[in-house]
Scaffold this motif. Structure first.
Motif, PDB file in Angstrom:
ATOM      1  N   UNK A 161     -58.725   0.267 -39.217  1.00 51.97           N
ATOM      2  CA  UNK A 161     -58.595   1.638 -39.705  1.00 51.97           C
ATOM      3  C   UNK A 161     -57.148   1.940 -40.085  1.00 51.97           C
ATOM      4  N   UNK A 162     -56.949   2.474 -41.278  1.00 53.46           N
ATOM      5  CA  UNK A 162     -55.595   2.819 -41.720  1.00 53.46           C
ATOM      6  C   UNK A 162     -55.042   3.987 -40.908  1.00 53.46           C
ATOM      7  N   UNK A 163     -55.920   4.833 -40.405  1.00 51.49           N
ATOM      8  CA  UNK A 163     -55.467   5.969 -39.592  1.00 51.49           C
ATOM      9  C   UNK A 163     -54.828   5.474 -38.308  1.00 51.49           C
ATOM     10  N   UNK A 164     -55.430   4.437 -37.694  1.00 50.17           N
ATOM     11  CA  UNK A 164     -54.890   3.885 -36.454  1.00 50.17           C
ATOM     12  C   UNK A 164     -53.508   3.281 -36.672  1.00 50.17           C
ATOM     13  N   UNK A 165     -53.239   2.830 -37.894  1.00 49.28           N
ATOM     14  CA  UNK A 165     -51.958   2.196 -38.199  1.00 49.28           C
ATOM     15  C   UNK A 165     -50.937   3.199 -38.729  1.00 49.28           C
ATOM     16  N   UNK A 166     -51.343   4.442 -38.888  1.00 49.27           N
ATOM     17  CA  UNK A 166     -50.411   5.474 -39.328  1.00 49.27           C
ATOM     18  C   UNK A 166     -49.985   5.364 -40.775  1.00 49.27           C
ATOM     19  N   UNK A 167     -50.850   4.839 -41.642  1.00 49.73           N
ATOM     20  CA  UNK A 167     -50.462   4.639 -43.044  1.00 49.73           C
ATOM     21  C   UNK A 167     -51.315   5.446 -44.024  1.00 49.73           C
ATOM     22  N   UNK A 168     -52.062   6.404 -43.530  1.00 51.08           N
ATOM     23  CA  UNK A 168     -52.896   7.210 -44.430  1.00 51.08           C
ATOM     24  C   UNK A 168     -52.080   7.963 -45.480  1.00 51.08           C
ATOM     25  N   UNK A 169     -50.915   8.447 -45.113  1.00 47.88           N
ATOM     26  CA  UNK A 169     -50.088   9.188 -46.070  1.00 47.88           C
ATOM     27  C   UNK A 169     -49.675   8.285 -47.224  1.00 47.88           C
ATOM     28  N   UNK A 170     -49.378   7.043 -46.918  1.00 47.82           N
ATOM     29  CA  UNK A 170     -49.011   6.090 -47.964  1.00 47.82           C
ATOM     30  C   UNK A 170     -50.171   5.810 -48.906  1.00 47.82           C
ATOM     31  N   UNK A 171     -51.371   5.757 -48.364  1.00 46.39           N
ATOM     32  CA  UNK A 171     -52.551   5.534 -49.198  1.00 46.39           C
ATOM     33  C   UNK A 171     -52.807   6.749 -50.081  1.00 46.39           C
ATOM     34  N   UNK A 172     -52.587   7.930 -49.542  1.00 42.93           N
ATOM     35  CA  UNK A 172     -52.733   9.146 -50.347  1.00 42.93           C
ATOM     36  C   UNK A 172     -51.803   9.099 -51.551  1.00 42.93           C
ATOM     37  N   UNK A 173     -50.582   8.620 -51.333  1.00 39.96           N
ATOM     38  CA  UNK A 173     -49.613   8.521 -52.420  1.00 39.96           C
ATOM     39  C   UNK A 173     -50.071   7.502 -53.457  1.00 39.96           C
ATOM     40  N   UNK A 174     -50.596   6.372 -53.012  1.00 39.50           N
ATOM     41  CA  UNK A 174     -51.103   5.360 -53.945  1.00 39.50           C
ATOM     42  C   UNK A 174     -52.221   5.932 -54.811  1.00 39.50           C
ATOM     43  N   UNK A 175     -53.108   6.700 -54.211  1.00 42.77           N
ATOM     44  CA  UNK A 175     -54.210   7.302 -54.963  1.00 42.77           C
ATOM     45  C   UNK A 175     -53.686   8.229 -56.060  1.00 42.77           C
ATOM     46  N   UNK A 176     -52.669   9.032 -55.735  1.00 45.47           N
ATOM     47  CA  UNK A 176     -52.115   9.959 -56.724  1.00 45.47           C
ATOM     48  C   UNK A 176     -51.417   9.209 -57.851  1.00 45.47           C
ATOM     49  N   UNK A 177     -50.635   8.192 -57.502  1.00 47.23           N
ATOM     50  CA  UNK A 177     -49.907   7.444 -58.525  1.00 47.23           C
ATOM     51  C   UNK A 177     -50.843   6.699 -59.469  1.00 47.23           C
ATOM     52  N   UNK A 178     -51.919   6.149 -58.905  1.00 45.27           N
ATOM     53  CA  UNK A 178     -52.867   5.386 -59.727  1.00 45.27           C
ATOM     54  C   UNK A 178     -53.993   6.263 -60.266  1.00 45.27           C
ATOM     55  N   UNK A 179     -53.973   7.563 -59.940  1.00 48.11           N
ATOM     56  CA  UNK A 179     -54.984   8.513 -60.384  1.00 48.11           C
ATOM     57  C   UNK A 179     -56.393   8.041 -60.016  1.00 48.11           C
ATOM     58  N   UNK A 180     -56.536   7.675 -58.743  1.00 44.65           N
ATOM     59  CA  UNK A 180     -57.816   7.182 -58.238  1.00 44.65           C
ATOM     60  C   UNK A 180     -58.507   8.268 -57.416  1.00 44.65           C
ATOM     61  N   UNK A 181     -59.837   8.359 -57.497  1.00 46.75           N
ATOM     62  CA  UNK A 181     -60.564   9.348 -56.709  1.00 46.75           C
ATOM     63  C   UNK A 181     -60.674   8.962 -55.241  1.00 46.75           C
ATOM     64  N   UNK A 182     -60.462   7.682 -54.937  1.00 47.60           N
ATOM     65  CA  UNK A 182     -60.548   7.273 -53.545  1.00 47.60           C
ATOM     66  C   UNK A 182     -60.178   5.824 -53.318  1.00 47.60           C
ATOM     67  N   UNK A 183     -59.683   5.533 -52.129  1.00 48.93           N
ATOM     68  CA  UNK A 183     -59.406   4.173 -51.657  1.00 48.93           C
ATOM     69  C   UNK A 183     -59.934   4.118 -50.224  1.00 48.93           C
ATOM     70  N   UNK A 184     -60.693   3.095 -49.909  1.00 49.95           N
ATOM     71  CA  UNK A 184     -61.290   3.010 -48.580  1.00 49.95           C
ATOM     72  C   UNK A 184     -60.234   3.018 -47.486  1.00 49.95           C
TER      73      UNK A 184
END
Length: 197
Positions: A161-184
């Motif tokens: 789980x990305x939440x357990x690793x504390x990296x959800x904020x980074x994934x949110x940023x990747x989604x915005x930069x790549x204009x993606x509706x979601x990343x697992x």
């Protein structure tokens, strides 16, 4: 994030492998770089699956069975240069960032493993990443290749789980930069490691 999650899993696998290798004798064991791999998968837009890996993973096992694995997060390879750069900057937050895995294994059950034999074993360890720690559990398949070489792979995929690793904020940023509706936010990880003494 997915990369980090896989990294954690990979580290865990590597540690277990080293431990297994150590079971065959009283010497330090070190991972073989060109025969070891940690891969992880990701899914974007709910339908597009991709496979990535870390190129720089080092694992060792001491005579006492102490396991230590270091993963250079900046070595992530997604096969798209800009995505590699974004992962390093926004998820791992530094080109020289590392993740480490530590644990201990009881060698007694592995001492009897002969050349050509395999065994399944459970592993528990602690993954450290960005100041956070996460408990890791995995079932590993260990194969004794020779007196001084051991192969360790995941018996099943490890889901992190990305939440357990504390990296959800980074994934949110990747989604915005790549204009993606979601990343697992849960990532499957597989490990194949060879250790030698």
């Amino acid at each position: 994030m997915k990369h980090l999650t896989r990294l954690a899993t990979a580290a865990l696998m590597t540690t277990s492998l080293a431990t297994f290798a150590q079971a065959g004798g009283h010497a330090n064991w070190t991972s073989v770089a060109d025969q070891s791999s940690i891969a992880f998968g990701s899914i974007k837009k709910d339908t597009v699956g991709e496979v990535h890996h870390f190129e720089d993973v080092i694992g060792t096992v001491s005579e006492a069975g102490e396991l230590a694995v270091s993963i250079q997060l900046g070595s992530v390879e997604t096969y798209i240069d800009i995505r590699n750069e974004r992962m390093i900057e926004h998820v791992f937050r530094a080109a020289d960032a590392k993740a480490t895995l530590a644990g201990e294994v009881d060698m007694e059950e592995l001492d009897a493993l002969g050349v050509g034999e395999t065994t399944l074993t459970d592993f528990e360890g602690v993954l450290s990443l960005g100041g956070l720690e996460a408990d890791i559990e995995a079932e590993l398949l260990v194969a004794r290749l020779s007196e001084d070489r051991v192969l360790v792979t995941t018996a099943n995929m490890i889901m992190l789980s990305t939440a357990d690793l504390g990296i959800d904020a980074g994934i949110d940023t990747l989604m915005k930069l790549a204009k993606l509706p979601g990343i697992t936010r849960v990532t499957p990880v597989t490990v194949r490691m060879v250790f030698e003494k």
